[in-house]
Design a protein around this motif. Structure first.
Motif: not given
Length: 249
Positions: A103-109, A132-136, A141-142, A211-213
């Motif tokens: 959930d935290l990973g998705y929140a930041v993403y 920013v998109q690369k960091l997202a 992935f996390v 894989y996509i992430a």
């Protein structure tokens, strides 16, 4: 008469209910996004018209932009879910912590994805946070790793429960001397077996999304494999929403 049959058919009601939900529309747009991604790279790879490929890519860009709009402020859902999961001390620790990580990973993403959306709309300067998109993709992935660990743990716990239930099958004798088994136990075994199957499908979806992430963050091999992985995971997501499963991502 025929019109009434169509209008009041349960399947049509379900389709309308599906399209009326933001999750349903998001999954359809996601399918369009990755299908057009796959088609565009396929066309270019096989020497088809560049103009046709560019048209397909414009459709992909529109679908992607619309998805970003649908997911605006969705990080709040994940933050709330992470807090509720963390406070639930009764659940298995691995399941609890992996769900919190997801959930935290998705929140930041999704928060970073919204920043990218602002840049595309021209609200924010394109010079700010160029990666920013690369960091997202990294935080996506996390989130997927947390989801995969959660899936594996659920499968393991269900397998242990099934094994335990099979050992506890009570065999009794009825008045005629025939042996019967506990129906309640059999129902529990069937329920856990179905849970294993559905969780395995979710795990497959998470691996494809992983894989996509990873491709978006590190590999950068923008080929049709990414589009194909997205198409398959999108179809699984559509299936889940159709079956009434809540998908918070």
């Amino acid at each position: 008469m025929v019109l009434d049959t169509v209008v009041y058919h349960p399947t049509l009601d379900k389709v309308i209910q599906y399209l009326d939900s933001s999750a349903g529309r998001d999954k359809l747009l996601r399918l369009l996004q990755y299908l057009t991604k796959f088609v565009s790279f396929y066309l270019i790879k096989n020497g088809h018209s560049i103009v046709t490929a560019q048209t397909v890519r414009r459709i992909e860009a529109i679908a992607t932009l619309n998805r970003k709009a649908l997911r605006f402020l969705k990080p709040l859902n994940h933050l709330k879910s992470a807090s509720a999961t963390f406070d639930n001390k009764l659940t298995d620790k691995v399941t609890r912590y992996s769900q919190v990580l997801r959930d935290l990973g998705y929140a930041v993403y999704l928060a970073l994805d919204s920043v990218s959306w602002f840049k595309q709309l021209g609200i924010s300067s394109t010079k700010r946070l160029p990666q920013v998109q690369k960091l997202a993709s990294l935080f996506w992935f996390v989130a997927v790793v947390g989801g995969a660990v959660n899936d594996l743990r659920k499968i393991r716990l269900s397998q242990q429960k099934v094994a335990s239930l099979k050992q506890e099958l009570v065999v009794t004798s009825d008045k005629e001397g025939e042996q019967t088994v506990s129906k309640e136990t059999i129902n529990l075994i069937e329920s856990e077996s179905k849970l294993i199957g559905s969780t395995t499908i979710t795990l497959i979806r998470d691996l494809l999304d992983g894989y996509i992430a990873l491709n978006g963050f590190a590999l950068q091999n923008k080929d049709e494999k990414v589009g194909l992985a997205g198409v398959i995971s999108s179809l699984i997501g559509i299936r889940d929403v159709w079956q009434g499963k809540y998908i918070n991502e």
